[in-house]
Design an enzyme around this catalytic site. Structure first.
Site, mmCIF file in Angstrom:
data_model
loop_
_atom_site.group_PDB
_atom_site.id
_atom_site.type_symbol
_atom_site.label_atom_id
_atom_site.label_comp_id
_atom_site.label_asym_id
_atom_site.label_seq_id
_atom_site.Cartn_x
_atom_site.Cartn_y
_atom_site.Cartn_z
ATOM 1 N N SER A 253 0.748 -1.164 0.048
ATOM 2 C CA SER A 253 0.027 0.191 -0.081
ATOM 3 C C SER A 253 0.840 1.289 0.099
ATOM 4 O O SER A 253 1.963 1.276 0.641
ATOM 5 C CB SER A 253 -0.973 0.065 1.148
ATOM 6 O OG SER A 253 -0.272 0.607 2.493
ATOM 7 N N LYS A 254 0.211 2.169 -0.695
ATOM 8 C CA LYS A 254 1.173 3.613 -0.806
ATOM 9 C C LYS A 254 1.356 3.962 0.748
ATOM 10 O O LYS A 254 2.230 4.613 0.878
ATOM 11 C CB LYS A 254 0.262 4.418 -1.591
ATOM 12 C CG LYS A 254 0.693 6.002 -1.486
ATOM 13 C CD LYS A 254 0.953 6.360 -3.100
ATOM 14 C CE LYS A 254 1.519 7.965 -2.764
ATOM 15 N NZ LYS A 254 3.016 8.232 -3.373
ATOM 16 N N ARG A 255 0.258 3.906 1.405
ATOM 17 C CA ARG A 255 0.640 4.499 2.828
ATOM 18 C C ARG A 255 1.480 3.763 3.532
ATOM 19 O O ARG A 255 2.025 4.554 4.563
ATOM 20 C CB ARG A 255 -0.809 4.449 3.367
ATOM 21 C CG ARG A 255 -1.622 5.644 4.020
ATOM 22 C CD ARG A 255 -3.060 5.572 4.692
ATOM 23 N NE ARG A 255 -3.750 5.139 3.617
ATOM 24 C CZ ARG A 255 -4.720 4.101 3.853
ATOM 25 N NH1 ARG A 255 -5.047 3.955 5.065
ATOM 26 N NH2 ARG A 255 -5.639 3.795 2.797
ATOM 27 N N GLY A 257 4.213 3.288 2.321
ATOM 28 C CA GLY A 257 5.479 3.671 1.727
ATOM 29 C C GLY A 257 5.870 2.713 0.512
ATOM 30 O O GLY A 257 7.116 2.818 -0.063
#
Ligand code: GLU
Length: 474
Positions: A253-255, A257
Site C-alpha cells: 500500500s502507498k500508505r 511507503g
C-alpha cells in the site's frame, strides 16, 4: 463467437498503485490475446474521493506502458460515455426498472435509524445488515414520500432462500447463501449509483465479456449476478486476481511507503521492465521464460495459469528484470535514462565526453535502475571518499595494508595508463604479496573507490585516473 471485450475501470483517486496497473495489464492481455478490445472506463461516482488530474495520470501511465486503449473517455466508441458521472441518468432509469420488476425498492430510512441498527448489531456481535424495513411500504406510501421530497435510496431486494454461485476462472466455484446477502444500496440519495450497481449496468451495456479485477470483489460478485438475473441479462466471465503482498504477507500500500508505478518510473525503472515484472505477479508461463516483450506476453498469456495464492512483490526480482532491460539499452537510450539523474547531483560540465562515455559504459551493466547511478559514481565526482564501517573493518584484516602498499608501488611504475596495464599491476601485486582472492581485490577496491562492490576494478581505476588513484592509495 462474441468479440472479447475487457475493461480497465479505475477510480480517479490520484495515483496508480502496482495492483491497479497489474489489473490493467491482465485485462489488456486477456483482450489482446484473443483479438479483442480493451476499454477504459472511469469510475468516478464517489465524488468525495475524486482527485483533480487523476484521469490524465491514468492515461499517461497506460501510454508509457504501451497499452493501447480501443475505447474510452478520450477515444470515444459505440458504448459511451465512458465516464460514470456522465451516465447518472442511465443508472437511475435501470434502478427504477428493477423497482418495477420487484427486485428493488425505495428506502427512506434515516441515518439515525440505520445507526441504531448498527449499534444493536454491535451489541449482539453480529454483522450489520439492513433489516428490509422499507420493503413493506405500499406504492402509494412511496409515491407520497417522494412527492414530499423525502430523501431516499434504492436497495436491491435479495432472495431470502437458496444460494447463488458462479465459476470464477481463477478461484473456481464460489457460492454464497442468499440469506447472508444484504439488501445493498444501488442508488444513493444523491442520485449517484454505488459501485455495486454501476459495474453491472456498465459491464452489460458495454458488452464486456471478461471482468478482470482484484479479488476483493470475489465474494460480492454473487450480488452482481443476482442483478444480471433480475434484468434477464447474461453475465460475463469473471477472473479475480490474487492480492499482491509483501514478504510476510502484508498487502502493498502507498500508505506504508510502497512504491506506486510513478514512484518506480521516477526512480528510473523502465516501463517495459515494470510491465514484464507485473505479468509475473500471479501468472506464470509453462516454461521458465522470465523476460517478455509486450508482444510475447500477448501471445503467451493464458488465464488458466493465473495462480490464486497471493503474489509476492519482490523488489529484488524487479531489480533483476529491470537490470536486464537496462543492459539491453543502446548507449543513447541509456544516456537519456541516467543523465538527468546525474545532472541533478553533479556538475557534468567539468567532465569530458570521453570520460562520460567510459563511465556510462562501465555502469550500464551494473545498475538496476536509473537513479542508482548517482551513488554508484559518487567516487568519480567527490575527491574525498568515506568508508562505511564494514569497509573500515575489512581494511584491518591482516595483509590488507600490504596489498595496498604494493599496489601503490605498482601503479607508480605504470607509464602508459591503460586498463591492461592496471590489470597487470593487480596481477603483479598478487605475485609479490602472495595475497589473492578477496585479500587482493578488496583492499584495492576499498582504497581506491571507498566501496566494497562495483563494476570491473581495472576499468574503474582507469577511469579514476592515475593521480586520483595515487592520492587515494596514500
Ligand atoms: N473502480 C473499481 C476499483 O478501482 C473497479 C473494480 C472493477 O474492475 O470492477 O477498484
Amino acid at each position: 463467437m462474441k468479440k472479447v471485450r475487457t475493461r480497465f475501470a479505475p477510480s480517479p483517486t490520484g495515483f496508480m498503485h502496482i495492483g491497479n496497473l497489474r489489473s490493467a495489464l491482465f485485462e489488456y492481455l486477456v483482450a489482446k490475446g484473443q483479438g479483442g478490445d480493451f476499454i477504459l472506463r472511469i469510475e468516478d461516482t464517489d465524488q468525495t474521493r475524486y482527485v483533480e488530474g487523476a484521469v490524465q495520470f491514468i492515461y499517461d501511465t497506460l501510454k508509457v506502458c504501451n497499452m493501447h486503449i480501443d475505447e474510452g473517455p478520450l477515444e470515444g466508441g459505440n458504448f459511451g460515455p465512458y465516464t460514470q458521472s456522465e451516465r447518472v441518468d442511465l443508472y437511475k432509469k435501470y434502478a427504477e426498472e428493477l423497482v418495477e420488476k420487484g427486485h428493488a425498492y425505495y428506502c427512506f430510512c434515516s441515518e439515525e435509524r440505520l445507526e441504531k441498527l448498527r449499534e444493536e448489531a454491535d451489541i449482539r456481535k453480529v454483522a450489520f445488515m439492513y433489516d428490509g424495513h422499507c420493503q413493506k411500504l405500499s406504492k402509494e406510501e412511496v409515491e407520497a414520500k417522494i412527492k414530499a421530497g423525502e430523501p431516499y435510496v434504492i436497495r436491491q431486494k435479495m432472495p431470502k432462500e437458496g444460494t447463488t454461485s458462479y465459476e470464477d476462472i481463477v478461484y473456481g466455484r464460489i457460492s454464497v447463501d442468499n440469506n447472508l446477502l444484504e439488501d445493498q444500496i444501488l442508488l444513493k440519495s444523491d442520485g449517484y449509483p454505488t459501485y455495486n450497481f454501476a459495474n453491472v449496468i456498465d459491464d452489460h451495456l458495454m458488452e464486456i465479456t471478461h471482468v478482470v479485477r482484484g479479488n476483493e470483489y470475489l465474494s460480492s460478485t454473487p450480488k452482481y449476478l443476482l442483478l444480471y438475473e433480475a434484468f434477464g441479462w447474461e453475465s460475463p466471465e469473471y477472473i479475480h486476481l490474487p492480492h499482491i503482498v509483501k514478504e510476510g504477507g502484508k498487502k502493498i500500500s502507498k500508505r506504508d511507503g510502497d512504491s506506486t508505478f510513478m514512484d518506480l518510473y521516477n526512480m528510473g525503472y523502465l516501463p517495459e521492465a515494470i510491465i514484464n515484472y507485473l505479468a509475473l505477479l500471479g501468472w506464470s508461463p509453462e516454461d521458465n521464460q522470465e523476460i517478455y516483450t509486450m508482444e510475447e506476453l500477448i501471445e503467451k498469456f493464458n488465464v488458466k495459469r493465473i495462480n490464486n495464492s497471493p503474489a509476492v512483490y519482490d523488489i529484488k526480482k524487479l531489480n533483476w528484470v529491470n537490470a536486464h532491460y537496462i543492459k539491453a539499452l543502446s548507449m543513447e537510450d541509456f544516456k537519456k535514462l541516467v543523465i538527468p539523474f546525474l545532472e541533478q547531483e553533479y556538475d557534468l560540465s567539468s567532465k569530458s565526453d570521453e570520460f562520460l562515455d567510459e563511465l556510462l559504459g562501465i555502469y550500464q551493466n551494473h545498475i538496476s535502475h536509473g537513479k542508482e547511478i548517482v551513488e554508484e559514481v559518487r567516487l568519480f565526482f567527490n575527491d574525498e571518499i568515506t568508508l562505511n564501517d564494514e569497509a573500515k573493518e575489512f581494511m584491518t584484516t591482516e595483509g590488507a595494508d600490504k596489498t595496498v602498499a604494493e599496489f601503490r608501488n605498482q601503479i607508480e611504475n605504470i607509464t602508459e595508463w591503460t586498463v591492461e596495464n592496471i590489470s597487470a599491476a593487480i596481477q603483479n601485486t598478487k605475485e609479490v604479496t602472495g595475497n589473492k582472492g578477496k585479500l587482493l581485490f578488496m583492499p584495492i577496491r576499498i582504497a581506491t573507490t571507498g566501496q566494497m562492490h562495483g563494476p570491473e576494478l581495472p576499468n574503474t581505476i582507469h577511469l579514476l585516473g592515475k593521480e586520483t588513484v595515487l592520492n587515494r592509495l596514500k
